[in-house]
Scaffold this active site. Structure first.
Site, short mmCIF file in Angstrom:
data_model
loop_
_atom_site.label_atom_id
_atom_site.label_comp_id
_atom_site.label_asym_id
_atom_site.label_seq_id
_atom_site.Cartn_x
_atom_site.Cartn_y
_atom_site.Cartn_z
N ASP A 155 -6.25 -4.70 0.17
CA ASP A 155 -7.35 -4.99 1.11
C ASP A 155 -7.99 -6.34 0.78
O ASP A 155 -8.63 -6.96 1.62
CB ASP A 155 -8.46 -3.93 1.01
CG ASP A 155 -7.98 -2.53 1.35
OD1 ASP A 155 -7.30 -2.38 2.38
OD2 ASP A 155 -8.26 -1.59 0.58
N ILE A 196 -0.84 -1.78 7.63
CA ILE A 196 -1.87 -1.54 8.66
C ILE A 196 -3.18 -1.32 7.93
O ILE A 196 -3.36 -0.27 7.29
CB ILE A 196 -1.57 -0.31 9.53
CG1 ILE A 196 -0.20 -0.41 10.21
CG2 ILE A 196 -2.66 -0.15 10.59
CD1 ILE A 196 0.12 0.76 11.15
N ASP A 197 -4.07 -2.26 8.01
CA ASP A 197 -5.39 -2.02 7.45
C ASP A 197 -6.26 -1.52 8.60
O ASP A 197 -6.40 -2.20 9.63
CB ASP A 197 -6.00 -3.27 6.83
CG ASP A 197 -7.38 -2.93 6.29
OD1 ASP A 197 -7.48 -1.95 5.54
OD2 ASP A 197 -8.35 -3.60 6.68
N ASP A 207 -0.79 -5.07 2.92
CA ASP A 207 -1.29 -3.87 3.60
C ASP A 207 -0.69 -3.89 5.01
O ASP A 207 -1.05 -4.73 5.84
CB ASP A 207 -2.82 -3.89 3.68
CG ASP A 207 -3.37 -2.55 4.14
OD1 ASP A 207 -2.61 -1.77 4.74
OD2 ASP A 207 -4.57 -2.29 3.91
N THR A 219 -5.95 2.12 9.19
CA THR A 219 -5.04 3.17 9.68
C THR A 219 -5.81 4.25 10.45
O THR A 219 -5.35 4.73 11.49
CB THR A 219 -4.26 3.80 8.51
OG1 THR A 219 -3.51 2.77 7.88
CG2 THR A 219 -3.30 4.89 8.98
N GLU A 263 0.83 -1.22 0.00
CA GLU A 263 0.00 0.00 0.00
C GLU A 263 0.86 1.26 0.00
O GLU A 263 0.65 2.16 -0.81
CB GLU A 263 -0.94 0.02 1.22
CG GLU A 263 -1.71 1.32 1.28
CD GLU A 263 -2.78 1.38 2.36
OE1 GLU A 263 -2.75 0.57 3.30
OE2 GLU A 263 -3.66 2.25 2.24
C1 IPD Z 1 -8.66 1.16 4.28
C2 IPD Z 1 -9.63 0.69 5.34
C3 IPD Z 1 -10.94 1.39 5.14
C4 IPD Z 1 -11.51 1.12 3.76
C5 IPD Z 1 -10.49 1.48 2.68
C6 IPD Z 1 -9.19 0.75 2.95
P1 IPD Z 1 -6.15 1.39 5.13
O1 IPD Z 1 -7.40 0.61 4.44
O2 IPD Z 1 -9.82 -0.70 5.28
O3 IPD Z 1 -11.86 0.98 6.08
O4 IPD Z 1 -12.64 1.93 3.55
O5 IPD Z 1 -11.00 1.10 1.43
O6 IPD Z 1 -8.26 1.06 1.92
O7 IPD Z 1 -5.94 2.66 4.38
O8 IPD Z 1 -6.55 1.64 6.54
O9 IPD Z 1 -5.04 0.44 4.97
#
Ligand code: IPD
Length: 290
Positions: free
Chosen positions: A233, A105-106, A103, A108, A83
Site C-alpha cells: 500500500d 487491486i488496492d 498491490d 478490493t 499482496e
Molecule cells: C487495503 C485497502 C484498505 C486499507 C488496507 C489495505 P487491499 O488494501 O487499501 O482501505 O484499510 O490497509 O490493505 O486489501 O484492498 O489491497
C-alpha cells in the site's frame, strides 16, 4: 564492436538505470487497469484472508500473476513482493536487490461492492531505497507516477502537496485496516476522536489507502495516517508523495519503515509530527515477520 542501438541503450541505462523498469510498470498498470475495469460490474468470486473483512477476488490473483509474470520475464534477476503471493505464503522481505512491490487491486472491498475507488499499485526499490512508484486509478483512468529526483505527476500534470501546518485547517484521511476486535476499534475511534477534538476540518475513509495517499500528493488533503496498511500500500505512494514535496514518516515521528504496517504522511513535516503526536498505537505486527 556493439551495434549503435545497443550502445545508445547502454548509455541511456547508465544515465537513468530504472527508466526501462518504470516504463514497463506504467505499461503493466494500464494493462491491469483494463482487466479490472472489465471485471468491475461483473459477479465476483470473493474469499477472505486474515479476517472476515479482508477480501480477495479471482481478479486480484489474476492481475498479480499478470504483472509479476511479465516483470519476471523481462527482469529475471529481480525480486517480487505481491499482496496475494504474500498471503499465499511467499516471503515478504526487502533486500538490497531490485525489488518490485505490488498491490494488484488496492481497494478490493470497494471493487467487490462496485464502489469506484480502486487502484493498481507498483512500487520499486533498490538497496532498500524506494526509486519509483506507479498507481493507476482504474475507473477514473488517472495515472499517478513518481520517480526519485524527477517529481511526481497525474496524467502528466505535476503534483504538489498542501503546505498547511495547522491541524485545525486540515482535511485528514485514514483507513480502518482489517482488525475488528473491540480493543482495536476503541483505539481506532479514539485516534479519530483526538483529531476531531483538534478541530480538523474532517476525517475521510475512502477504502483505498493508495488513492488516499495520491489525493494527499495532489494537495486535496493535508494528512494521512494508518495502522494496519502494508508495504504494497505504501511503496509506490511514498515516492509519489515525497516527489510532490510531502513527508512520509512512522507514527512514532521517526523514519518510515515500510514493513512496520503504520504510517503518517502529510504535506509538511510540522503537520506530520502534529498528527503523529495525537495517535495511539494499534499493533498490526510487521509485514516481514515470519
Ligand atoms: C487495503 C485497502 C484498505 C486499507 C488496507 C489495505 P487491499 O488494501 O487499501 O482501505 O484499510 O490497509 O490493505 O486489501 O484492498 O489491497
Amino acid at each position: 564492436m556493439r551495434p549503435q542501438h545497443e550502445e545508445a541503450r547502454a548509455a541511456s541505462a547508465e544515465e537513468d538505470p530504472w527508466k526501462e523498469c518504470m516504463d514497463t510498470a506504467v505499461e503493466l498498470a494500464l494493462r491491469a487497469g483494463e482487466v479490472i475495469r472489465n471485471a468491475f460490474m461483473k459477479e465476483k468470486r470473493v474469499s477472505t484472508k486474515s479476517s472476515a473483512v479482508d477480501l480477495v477476488t479471482e481478479t486480484d490473483h489474476f492481475v498479480e500473476e499478470l504483472i509479476i509474470s511479465a516483470l519476471r520475464e523481462k527482469f529475471p534477476s529481480h525480486r517480487f513482493i505481491g499482496e496475494e503471493s504474500t498471503s499465499s505464503g511467499s516471503q515478504c522481505r526487502l533486500t538490497n536487490s531490485p525489488t518490485w512491490i505490488i498491490d494488484p487491486i488496492d481497494g478490493t472491498c470497494n471493487f467487490v461492492h462496485r464502489f469506484p475507488l480502486v487502484a493498481v499499485s507498483i512500487g520499486f526499490a533498490f538497496k532498500q531505497e524506494l526509486e519509483f512508484g506507479v498507481i493507476y486509478h482504474c475507473t477514473e483512468e488517472r495515472l499517478y507516477t513518481g520517480r526519485k529526483g524527477h517529481g511526481s505527476f497525474c496524467n502528466g500534470q505535476r503534483l504538489q502537496v498542501s503546505k498547511e501546518t495547522d491541524i485545525a485547517k486540515a482535511l485528514v484521511l485514514t483507513e480502518i485496516g482489517t482488525k475488528r476486535d473491540p480493543a482495536t476499534l476503541k483505539l481506532f475511534l479514539g485516534n479519530m476522536e483526538r483529531l476531531l477534538k483538534c478541530h480538523a476540518h474532517g476525517v475521510r475513509i475512502i477504502g483505498s489507502s493508495t488513492l488516499s495517499l495520491c489525493y494527499l500528493a495532489s494537495g486535496a488533503a493535508e494528512a494521512y495516517y494508518q495502522f494496519g496498511l502494508h508495504c504494497w500500500d505504501l511503496a509506490a505512494a511514498t515516492v509519489i508523495i515525497r516527489e510532490a514535496g510531502g513527508v512520509v514518516i512512522d507514527t512514532s515521528g521517526g523514519a518510515l519503515d515500510i514493513m512496520s504496517c503504520r504510517v503518517v504522511a502529510a504535506g509538511t513535516e510540522e503537520m506530520a509530527l502534529l498528527i503523529a503526536r495525537e495517535l495511539q498505537t494499534i499493533n498490526y505486527g510487521r509485514d516481514d515477520e515470519d
